[in-house]
Design a protein around this motif. Structure first.
Motif, short mmCIF file in Angstrom:
data_model
loop_
_atom_site.label_atom_id
_atom_site.label_comp_id
_atom_site.label_asym_id
_atom_site.label_seq_id
_atom_site.Cartn_x
_atom_site.Cartn_y
_atom_site.Cartn_z
N ALA A 287 29.66 54.64 21.14
CA ALA A 287 28.17 55.06 21.36
C ALA A 287 28.36 55.89 22.67
CB ALA A 287 27.43 53.62 21.92
N ALA A 288 29.19 55.59 23.46
CA ALA A 288 29.40 56.52 24.48
C ALA A 288 29.87 58.00 24.08
CB ALA A 288 30.45 55.91 25.66
N THR A 289 30.83 57.91 23.23
CA THR A 289 31.20 58.89 22.61
C THR A 289 29.96 60.07 21.95
OG1 THR A 289 33.30 58.11 22.43
CG2 THR A 289 32.82 60.15 21.07
N ARG B 157 24.10 52.37 33.75
CA ARG B 157 23.63 52.26 35.03
C ARG B 157 22.12 52.83 35.36
NH1 ARG B 157 29.19 53.68 35.75
NH2 ARG B 157 28.70 55.68 36.30
N ILE B 158 21.65 53.33 34.20
CA ILE B 158 20.38 54.12 34.40
C ILE B 158 19.54 53.18 34.13
CG2 ILE B 158 18.87 56.27 33.75
CD1 ILE B 158 21.35 56.94 35.43
N PRO B 159 18.47 52.83 35.21
CA PRO B 159 17.31 51.69 34.82
C PRO B 159 16.31 52.30 33.97
CG PRO B 159 17.37 52.57 37.01
CD PRO B 159 18.36 53.26 36.49
N LYS B 160 15.97 53.43 33.86
CA LYS B 160 14.82 53.93 33.29
C LYS B 160 15.17 54.17 31.77
CE LYS B 160 10.67 57.11 33.72
NZ LYS B 160 10.02 57.95 34.67
N ASN B 161 14.35 54.01 30.98
CA ASN B 161 14.72 54.34 29.69
C ASN B 161 13.98 55.75 29.20
OD1 ASN B 161 16.10 51.93 28.76
ND2 ASN B 161 14.23 50.81 28.32
N PHE B 162 14.88 56.57 28.47
CA PHE B 162 14.50 57.53 27.81
C PHE B 162 15.25 57.40 26.28
CE2 PHE B 162 18.11 58.32 30.45
CZ PHE B 162 18.89 59.16 29.79
N LYS B 163 14.80 58.82 25.49
CA LYS B 163 15.09 58.79 24.08
C LYS B 163 16.71 58.56 24.00
CE LYS B 163 11.23 58.96 22.27
NZ LYS B 163 10.51 58.06 21.23
N LEU B 164 17.33 59.25 24.72
CA LEU B 164 19.02 59.46 24.58
C LEU B 164 19.53 58.18 24.84
CD1 LEU B 164 21.62 61.08 23.99
CD2 LEU B 164 21.44 61.95 26.43
N ARG B 165 18.93 57.43 25.92
CA ARG B 165 19.59 56.06 26.52
C ARG B 165 19.23 55.16 25.29
NH1 ARG B 165 18.21 51.33 29.20
NH2 ARG B 165 20.25 50.78 30.67
N LEU B 166 18.29 55.12 24.78
CA LEU B 166 17.58 54.15 23.62
C LEU B 166 18.48 54.02 22.45
CD1 LEU B 166 13.71 54.07 24.22
CD2 LEU B 166 15.34 52.26 25.06
N TRP B 167 18.69 55.66 22.14
CA TRP B 167 19.42 55.83 20.98
C TRP B 167 20.90 55.46 21.09
CZ3 TRP B 167 23.38 59.90 20.54
CH2 TRP B 167 23.96 59.76 19.21
N GLY B 168 21.46 55.50 22.14
CA GLY B 168 22.74 55.09 22.52
C GLY B 168 22.82 53.65 22.57
N LEU B 169 21.70 52.79 23.09
CA LEU B 169 22.02 51.41 23.19
C LEU B 169 21.92 51.12 21.54
CD1 LEU B 169 19.80 50.82 26.36
CD2 LEU B 169 22.12 50.58 26.11
N ARG B 170 21.03 51.46 20.96
CA ARG B 170 20.91 50.98 19.60
C ARG B 170 22.21 51.11 18.89
NH1 ARG B 170 15.85 53.46 19.90
NH2 ARG B 170 16.60 55.26 18.44
N LEU B 171 22.89 52.26 19.12
CA LEU B 171 23.93 52.62 18.49
C LEU B 171 25.45 51.69 18.91
CD1 LEU B 171 25.64 54.52 16.67
CD2 LEU B 171 25.99 56.08 18.42
#
Length: 349
Positions: free
Chosen positions: A312-314, A289-303
């Motif tokens: 990935a959420a865990t 739900r967070i529209p803006k990307n940042f390091k933690l989100r990008l890492w989670g999406l790759r995972l």
């Protein structure tokens, strides 16, 4: 010679066993669960106790604080360690439990549990009470939906504010259903009004706490998540390294190694369930739900593309716990930018 005491505590009575440095039982008693009575029994004997142990449970925080204030060297021990020692006994009685705890104090085979401050316990009581009320409100709303479904009446996806009007609309003209739904809707309305009270208290607590406000600078972390974290940790200095926080909340995988067997399992789930659930919800928000990307989100999406959204959420929840602890202990805030997979923290103004 050193002496050690073990307390097996229940709501009404406490069994006490005192052993010497050789493990010999020198004194036993069963008293009312009252700090004054326990102190009197341990003090009137005239010996200096090195350690007094009691098992962690819902009542132990109060007793631990009361006995500590009286100058006794009280230690609250981890339940799993106590269980491992007590299970070895053939006859499990309260008296034998107190004896086993006293022997744990003598041998040092235990892990001390942090007893939360009164402020942290009060905040946790607020959050748990709010969650319980919310659960009951959702239960009654789902029950209303279920009662109407056999009649072909569907409430559908609707906002909280329009739920009452929608139900009354679809049962209009059906007198028996109207009579059934009316008291349920009235009860729901009353519960919603009561739910608003602890919710406002929680928001007020978040606004008044500088550390909580700094944690809320992390995308996906709202007031409830930010409040739950310090209510559970209580003191950030408990952890020498922020990376240990994930294991404390049961967000690290189990491992079983024996001989040629080396198996990595699911997360341990050994920590606080409420905080773990809050961190997981925040992680889902970061990934979806967070529209803006940042390091933690990008890492989670790759995972997530490799392992799936749940795993990935865990992992993101575990990294988020580390990040929140760093923000809390270092007096920093989050800001978008470089700085590793967990995002970046910047010095607070």
């Amino acid at each position: 010679m050193d002496f050690y005491a073990g307390l097996d505590v229940s709501l009404e009575a406490t069994n006490i066993c005192v052993v010497d440095g050789d493990g010999k039982v020198v004194r036993e008693a069963k008293l009312a669960t009252d700090p004054d009575a326990i102190e009197l029994f341990l003090a009137e004997w005239g010996v200096q106790l090195k350690r007094v142990g009691l098992e962690a449970f819902s009542y132990s925080a109060w007793l631990f604080t009361a006995l500590s204030d009286k100058g006794l060297p009280v230690i609250c021990i981890e339940t799993r360690h106590a269980k491992a020692a007590l299970i070895a006994m053939l006859n499990k009685t309260d008296r034998n439990d107190a004896k086993a705890i006293s022997q744990m104090m003598r041998t040092g085979w235990f892990r001390a549990v942090h007893v939360k401050s009164e402020g942290a316990q009060t905040l946790r009581a607020l959050l748990v009470g709010r969650k319980a009320l919310l659960g009951k409100v959702l239960d009654i709303e789902n029950m209303i939906r279920g009662l109407l479904r056999p009649f072909g009446l569907k409430v559908g996806e609707i906002s909280v504010g329009r739920f009452d009007g929608r139900v009354r609309e679809i049962v209009a003209g059906k007198k028996q259903l109207e009579a059934i739904a009316a008291p349920l809707l009235d009860a729901r309305k009353a519960m919603r009004l009561q739910l608003a009270k602890p919710h406002r208290l929680a928001l007020a607590a978040a606004r008044s706490d500088n550390a909580v406000r700094r944690m809320m600078t992390v995308p996906g972390v709202g007031a409830l998540v930010a409040l739950t974290f310090p209510a559970t940790v209580d003191d950030p200095a408990r952890f020498r390294k922020s990376t240990n926080v994930g294991a404390h909340f049961g967000l690290t995988p189990r491992r079983h190694q024996s001989g040629q067997t080396d198996r990595i399992g699911g997360i341990s789930k050994c920590g606080d369930e409420l905080t773990r659930a809050m961190l997981y919800e925040a992680a889902i928000a970061i990934l979806t739900r967070i529209p803006k990307n940042f390091k933690l989100r990008l890492w989670g999406l790759r995972l997530a593309r490799k392992k799936g959204l749940k795993r990935a959420a865990t992992a993101v929840a575990r990294a988020l716990a580390v990040l929140l602890h760093k923000i809390w202990s270092s007096g920093t805030t989050f800001r978008f930018g470089a700085g590793g997979k967990r995002g970046r923290v910047a010095a607070a103004m």
